[in-house]
Design a protein around this motif. Sequence first.
Motif, short mmCIF file in Angstrom:
data_model
loop_
_atom_site.label_atom_id
_atom_site.label_comp_id
_atom_site.label_asym_id
_atom_site.label_seq_id
_atom_site.Cartn_x
_atom_site.Cartn_y
_atom_site.Cartn_z
N VAL A 184 11.20 -11.49 -13.84
CA VAL A 184 10.47 -10.98 -15.00
C VAL A 184 9.82 -9.63 -14.73
CG1 VAL A 184 10.04 -13.25 -16.00
CG2 VAL A 184 8.46 -12.35 -14.30
N GLY A 185 9.65 -9.27 -13.44
CA GLY A 185 9.03 -7.99 -13.11
C GLY A 185 9.88 -6.80 -13.45
N LEU A 186 11.11 -7.01 -13.89
CA LEU A 186 11.96 -5.89 -14.28
C LEU A 186 11.54 -5.30 -15.62
CD1 LEU A 186 15.42 -7.34 -13.20
CD2 LEU A 186 14.26 -5.38 -12.18
N GLN A 187 10.63 -5.96 -16.32
CA GLN A 187 10.22 -5.47 -17.63
C GLN A 187 8.69 -5.42 -17.72
OE1 GLN A 187 12.26 -7.73 -20.66
NE2 GLN A 187 14.23 -6.90 -20.07
N SER A 188 8.20 -4.57 -18.63
CA SER A 188 6.76 -4.40 -18.82
C SER A 188 6.28 -5.38 -19.88
CB SER A 188 6.45 -2.96 -19.27
OG SER A 188 6.97 -2.03 -18.35
N TRP A 189 5.23 -6.13 -19.56
CA TRP A 189 4.74 -7.16 -20.46
C TRP A 189 3.44 -6.73 -21.12
CZ3 TRP A 189 8.56 -10.35 -21.23
CH2 TRP A 189 9.48 -10.57 -20.20
N GLY A 190 3.09 -7.41 -22.19
CA GLY A 190 1.94 -7.03 -23.00
C GLY A 190 0.63 -6.98 -22.23
N SER A 191 0.44 -7.89 -21.27
CA SER A 191 -0.82 -7.93 -20.54
C SER A 191 -1.05 -6.66 -19.74
CB SER A 191 -0.84 -9.15 -19.61
OG SER A 191 0.31 -9.19 -18.81
N SER A 192 0.00 -6.11 -19.12
CA SER A 192 -0.17 -4.88 -18.35
C SER A 192 -0.45 -3.69 -19.27
CB SER A 192 1.08 -4.60 -17.49
OG SER A 192 2.22 -4.42 -18.30
N ILE A 193 0.14 -3.70 -20.45
CA ILE A 193 -0.12 -2.63 -21.41
C ILE A 193 -1.58 -2.65 -21.86
CG2 ILE A 193 0.47 -1.73 -23.70
CD1 ILE A 193 3.29 -2.88 -23.29
N ARG A 194 -2.08 -3.85 -22.17
CA ARG A 194 -3.46 -3.96 -22.66
C ARG A 194 -4.46 -3.60 -21.56
NH1 ARG A 194 -5.44 -3.63 -26.54
NH2 ARG A 194 -6.34 -5.53 -27.37
N ARG A 298 -8.24 -3.48 4.02
CA ARG A 298 -8.70 -4.02 2.75
C ARG A 298 -8.73 -2.96 1.65
NH1 ARG A 298 -11.09 -9.15 2.94
NH2 ARG A 298 -11.23 -10.01 5.06
N PHE A 299 -8.78 -3.43 0.40
CA PHE A 299 -8.72 -2.55 -0.77
C PHE A 299 -10.01 -2.68 -1.58
CE2 PHE A 299 -4.42 -3.32 0.49
CZ PHE A 299 -3.75 -2.14 0.21
N ASP A 300 -10.37 -1.57 -2.24
CA ASP A 300 -11.56 -1.56 -3.09
C ASP A 300 -11.31 -2.24 -4.43
OD1 ASP A 300 -13.16 0.22 -1.30
OD2 ASP A 300 -11.53 1.62 -1.79
N VAL A 301 -10.10 -2.04 -4.96
CA VAL A 301 -9.74 -2.60 -6.26
C VAL A 301 -8.37 -3.24 -6.15
CG1 VAL A 301 -9.28 -2.11 -8.70
CG2 VAL A 301 -11.06 -0.82 -7.48
N ILE A 302 -8.25 -4.46 -6.68
CA ILE A 302 -6.95 -5.14 -6.75
C ILE A 302 -6.67 -5.44 -8.22
CG2 ILE A 302 -5.62 -7.17 -6.07
CD1 ILE A 302 -7.23 -7.35 -3.54
N LEU A 303 -5.44 -5.15 -8.65
CA LEU A 303 -5.03 -5.34 -10.04
C LEU A 303 -3.86 -6.31 -10.10
CD1 LEU A 303 -4.89 -1.55 -11.01
CD2 LEU A 303 -6.80 -3.11 -11.46
N ALA A 304 -3.82 -7.12 -11.14
CA ALA A 304 -2.68 -8.03 -11.35
C ALA A 304 -2.60 -8.38 -12.82
CB ALA A 304 -2.83 -9.29 -10.51
N ALA A 305 -1.39 -8.35 -13.38
CA ALA A 305 -1.19 -8.65 -14.80
C ALA A 305 -0.02 -9.62 -14.97
CB ALA A 305 -0.91 -7.36 -15.59
N ASP A 306 -0.27 -10.71 -15.66
CA ASP A 306 0.76 -11.70 -15.99
C ASP A 306 1.55 -12.10 -14.75
OD1 ASP A 306 2.38 -13.40 -17.37
OD2 ASP A 306 3.19 -11.92 -18.75
N VAL A 307 0.85 -12.61 -13.74
CA VAL A 307 1.49 -12.92 -12.47
C VAL A 307 1.52 -14.42 -12.17
CG1 VAL A 307 0.98 -10.70 -11.39
CG2 VAL A 307 -0.71 -12.54 -11.27
N ILE A 308 1.02 -15.25 -13.07
CA ILE A 308 0.94 -16.68 -12.78
C ILE A 308 1.86 -17.46 -13.71
CG2 ILE A 308 -0.59 -18.69 -12.74
CD1 ILE A 308 -2.82 -16.85 -11.86
#
Length: 397
Positions: A184-194, A298-308
């Motif tokens: 599914v990661g081959l396409q951009s989903w609504g959650s990442s856009i928002r 380590r990282f200061d900010v971690i981002l994740a969209a529609d990953v579960i």
Amino acid sequence: MATRQPVPPTSSLPPLARLVTYSTAQMTEAIDNLRSIYCPPALATLPRPKALPKHLVHDTSVPDSGYASAEGEESDDECDEEDAPFDIDVLRSDTFEREFAIRWLTGFAGRSDMWVYSETSEQEADARAALVDAAASLLATFAGEDEEEALTRTFSFPTSPESSGAVHVELNDAPLLSNDHTSVGLQSWGSSIRLAERMCLDPGAFELSLVRSTEPGLRILELGAGTGLLSIAAAKLLAASASTHSPVEIVATDYHPSVLDNLRENVSTNFPSPSTCPIHVLPLDWQSPVYEGALASRFDVILAADVIYHPEHARWIKACVERLLTQDARGVFWLIIPLRPTGRHAGMSDTVEAVFPRASEVQDKELAILHIDEITKQGGVGRADEGGYKLYKIGWA
């Protein structure tokens, strides 16, 4: 009598593991629903998913979804799914739903014998055999389609009023792999856009403000980056001030080789010169992570969209974030999850809240949910089965 509204395949098709428990009427309803979506009488052949033109996120003349037609007017106002009119073209053009339907039909054909002959009545067995033929015919119609082509999508995210600019991102959305439903990661989903939209409007709220050159550089990690929308948007958002501030390092990760290849292509498209690109693309297996190289710190900010997409995913992700998120006050993990009321992915937000406690519930230092923001579905953004989104702010409590 009004015609029944079609239902997305992911929400309507019965699990094949329990195939023998379903009646002829139930399976007929499932096949008829697929036929009403993909082979209505007015359609001589199955329509191909519509290619997306370049567009602005807030351009009401062209919706910014991979599943909506570029024709007709769309309201720019946010709306609940219940308020949005049903559009069969949105559902019919949804490549994820289409691939799910194809896989289900293929599985049904392979298991049909045990279902047909589990019925003792000869008349009923004949009816079931006829239904299997109908499913095979529908599957053959899919097989007769031309191979899907990749789509180029261009986003323009408005920034804060003070900056009076926009963040432009160009992405390649590759076709989903028919032999791998997890691609599914081959396409951009609504959650990442928002989420990208919100980040660009108020970067400070997402801890994306650049620090002074005398302080350590900002490190950002994206989990399940897919097409890389969040990483690329963050990089471009921060690029303008990078010369007078400490350097920014962004690491975009995913697991599938095909997704990683497409991700690298998207990064190269948006940053043609390697010397100016702050994004590193790396593989990361949440279940068996290897923390080396850029992932050793380590990282200061971690981002994740529609990953579960499975209950285990939330647990694996928590373990990764515990290892990778900086333990000082500025460390934050932003996770956005679509709300799917039905289907196999319904209730995935519950798995997040089962794994991450609320900040008020913890006593020792622990990753916890600091805030939850519910985001309504915007017209033209997201898949047909998404009713909105939950945005989690997670940090050390």
